[in-house]
Design a protein around this motif. Sequence first.
Motif, PDB file in Angstrom:
ATOM      1  N   ARG A 118       8.269 -32.453  48.541  1.00  0.00           N
ATOM      2  CA  ARG A 118       9.493 -32.668  49.324  1.00  0.00           C
ATOM      3  C   ARG A 118       9.161 -32.956  50.774  1.00  0.00           C
ATOM      4  O   ARG A 118       9.758 -33.847  51.411  1.00  0.00           O
ATOM      5  CB  ARG A 118      10.391 -31.442  49.222  1.00  0.00           C
ATOM      6  CG  ARG A 118      11.091 -31.306  47.870  1.00  0.00           C
ATOM      7  CD  ARG A 118      11.448 -29.879  47.546  1.00  0.00           C
ATOM      8  NE  ARG A 118      12.330 -29.299  48.553  1.00  0.00           N
ATOM      9  CZ  ARG A 118      12.498 -28.003  48.716  1.00  0.00           C
ATOM     10  NH1 ARG A 118      11.817 -27.129  47.981  1.00  0.00           N
ATOM     11  NH2 ARG A 118      13.333 -27.547  49.634  1.00  0.00           N
ATOM     12  N   LEU A 119       8.203 -32.225  51.331  1.00  0.00           N
ATOM     13  CA  LEU A 119       7.788 -32.485  52.721  1.00  0.00           C
ATOM     14  C   LEU A 119       7.155 -33.866  52.853  1.00  0.00           C
ATOM     15  O   LEU A 119       7.384 -34.568  53.857  1.00  0.00           O
ATOM     16  CB  LEU A 119       6.807 -31.408  53.176  1.00  0.00           C
ATOM     17  CG  LEU A 119       7.412 -30.010  53.406  1.00  0.00           C
ATOM     18  CD1 LEU A 119       6.309 -28.977  53.573  1.00  0.00           C
ATOM     19  CD2 LEU A 119       8.313 -30.011  54.635  1.00  0.00           C
ATOM     20  N   GLN A 120       6.392 -34.286  51.849  1.00  0.00           N
ATOM     21  CA  GLN A 120       5.781 -35.615  51.902  1.00  0.00           C
ATOM     22  C   GLN A 120       6.838 -36.713  51.835  1.00  0.00           C
ATOM     23  O   GLN A 120       6.734 -37.735  52.541  1.00  0.00           O
ATOM     24  CB  GLN A 120       4.779 -35.779  50.748  1.00  0.00           C
ATOM     25  CG  GLN A 120       3.519 -34.946  50.893  1.00  0.00           C
ATOM     26  CD  GLN A 120       2.557 -35.535  51.925  1.00  0.00           C
ATOM     27  OE1 GLN A 120       2.933 -35.791  53.076  1.00  0.00           O
ATOM     28  NE2 GLN A 120       1.328 -35.737  51.532  1.00  0.00           N
TER      29      GLN A 120
ATOM     30  N   SER B  44       4.627 -36.174  43.810  1.00  0.00           N
ATOM     31  CA  SER B  44       4.170 -36.404  45.188  1.00  0.00           C
ATOM     32  C   SER B  44       3.250 -35.286  45.657  1.00  0.00           C
ATOM     33  O   SER B  44       2.210 -35.534  46.274  1.00  0.00           O
ATOM     34  CB  SER B  44       5.379 -36.522  46.120  1.00  0.00           C
ATOM     35  OG  SER B  44       4.988 -36.706  47.450  1.00  0.00           O
ATOM     36  N   GLY B  45       3.602 -34.033  45.359  1.00  0.00           N
ATOM     37  CA  GLY B  45       2.760 -32.912  45.751  1.00  0.00           C
ATOM     38  C   GLY B  45       1.443 -32.901  45.016  1.00  0.00           C
ATOM     39  O   GLY B  45       0.382 -32.593  45.598  1.00  0.00           O
TER      40      GLY B  45
ATOM     41  N   LEU C  73       3.401 -40.710  39.026  1.00  0.00           N
ATOM     42  CA  LEU C  73       2.244 -40.205  39.753  1.00  0.00           C
ATOM     43  C   LEU C  73       1.327 -41.309  40.257  1.00  0.00           C
ATOM     44  O   LEU C  73       0.679 -41.154  41.293  1.00  0.00           O
ATOM     45  CB  LEU C  73       1.462 -39.245  38.851  1.00  0.00           C
ATOM     46  CG  LEU C  73       0.213 -38.583  39.431  1.00  0.00           C
ATOM     47  CD1 LEU C  73       0.551 -37.730  40.650  1.00  0.00           C
ATOM     48  CD2 LEU C  73      -0.489 -37.751  38.367  1.00  0.00           C
ATOM     49  N   ARG C  74       1.269 -42.430  39.560  1.00  0.00           N
ATOM     50  CA  ARG C  74       0.247 -43.430  39.872  1.00  0.00           C
ATOM     51  C   ARG C  74       0.434 -44.076  41.242  1.00  0.00           C
ATOM     52  O   ARG C  74      -0.539 -44.461  41.889  1.00  0.00           O
ATOM     53  CB  ARG C  74       0.221 -44.514  38.798  1.00  0.00           C
ATOM     54  CG  ARG C  74       1.487 -45.368  38.686  1.00  0.00           C
ATOM     55  CD  ARG C  74       1.454 -46.220  37.437  1.00  0.00           C
ATOM     56  NE  ARG C  74       2.635 -47.046  37.292  1.00  0.00           N
ATOM     57  CZ  ARG C  74       2.654 -48.365  37.465  1.00  0.00           C
ATOM     58  NH1 ARG C  74       1.550 -49.004  37.810  1.00  0.00           N
ATOM     59  NH2 ARG C  74       3.770 -49.046  37.315  1.00  0.00           N
ATOM     60  N   VAL C  75       1.683 -44.180  41.716  1.00  0.00           N
ATOM     61  CA  VAL C  75       1.906 -44.830  43.011  1.00  0.00           C
ATOM     62  C   VAL C  75       1.470 -43.933  44.174  1.00  0.00           C
ATOM     63  O   VAL C  75       0.650 -44.337  44.996  1.00  0.00           O
ATOM     64  CB  VAL C  75       3.378 -45.262  43.160  1.00  0.00           C
ATOM     65  CG1 VAL C  75       3.620 -45.852  44.545  1.00  0.00           C
ATOM     66  CG2 VAL C  75       3.735 -46.278  42.085  1.00  0.00           C
ATOM     67  N   PRO C  76       1.979 -42.683  44.288  1.00  0.00           N
ATOM     68  CA  PRO C  76       1.496 -41.849  45.396  1.00  0.00           C
ATOM     69  C   PRO C  76       0.025 -41.481  45.287  1.00  0.00           C
ATOM     70  O   PRO C  76      -0.632 -41.235  46.300  1.00  0.00           O
ATOM     71  CB  PRO C  76       2.382 -40.597  45.313  1.00  0.00           C
ATOM     72  CG  PRO C  76       2.883 -40.569  43.915  1.00  0.00           C
ATOM     73  CD  PRO C  76       3.023 -41.997  43.509  1.00  0.00           C
TER      74      PRO C  76
END
Length: 379
Positions: free
Chosen positions: A164-166, A288-289, A347-350
Amino acid sequence: MQKKLYPWNSKYQSESIPIPYFQPESEGATYSFLGNIVRNLLTMTDPRATVYVPALGAWYGLQSFEEIVGTRTFNALTESIGTPGLSALDRLMCFIITKDLQTVIGKLRKQGDVVSTTLTRMKQLLSPDTGIPVETVHIYTKLLQSLPPTFATECSDVLVRIGRLQLLRSHIANELRSNAKLDSGPLFWALTNANQSLLADLGQHYDDPEAHQMPGSIIAELSPFLDCVGISDSHSKVYVTAKPISELCFLLVAIVVAQLDNITYDDRLCCLTTMKRGSSFDAVPFASGLATLLKQFHSDVRHLLFGHLLQRVRASLCDFDHMDDKQKQAEVLPQESYNVMAFIDLLRVPAAFEGDDFHRVVPPQLFGEARLKAPQKKK
């Protein structure tokens, strides 16, 4: 991050314009202005009441389906605290992410030492990741049973908070970049060209270190300027220096599998959502995390994670072949395989795992129409 700095010890403290100090309402509460903003943003994006919709780039309420936090939120923040305030807010989030990463890495290292024998045995049974070992699903079930009951949930909650922070940092970067282009176009494009030149120099250095030297202190001097105009990628930063954790990928796969059992694909939102209302899990921030955590370790951990997630998909497909004909007609892929593939797509994009590296591991057929459930026949 080793020592907490209070306002009265800060080098920016001034007698004429003192740094405001707000008395904490409870133990562990924030005492600064920017800290209160971060706390409120995290409250507004709580996964128990909201879900992040990547197609719209915003958090939406689970009950009202109205936008809670999005582009307009950061436009309002810019009008309130300005560009310097947004830059400071972004930096504060970096410190919070660093602290949370230290927390989750400590948990993973501690439990990895406790179940080291089990992890070593798993490596022998599941290697190489290109194969389909017998009873792959049961092996991860046994690993989860050997871990504390709350381990997967605790690690997932921290990773969701980091994610969430990212995502909030990504929104801040977009706002800073937009403001820089409008308010100071020449500065923005000068920094963009300088950044691209440094990236080209670094590429030449790693291709031929003897012929091309590493750029000197200009990288450290230029980095703060790039962050202030939003020319940065929050998922590509290394926040902590972490020592390797033995068989880390198996612990991460176990955490992922434990959480994906409770999610489903929502056709209205076009994303993965939890099936339990009030759950603290949100798929997009979790991805993202997890991508941020992978960035703190060697790239081999990332390759192994994707490889073993795909291994579980293949094992699930093999088990699906032995199920009854009624379920085969209802689904093209088993639900578990579908959830894992949808999560890999998130997951693959971040995680910056795309292109040839990605397609070398993931069959492209699984990201086509075969991902979709077969339509139910009308009676």
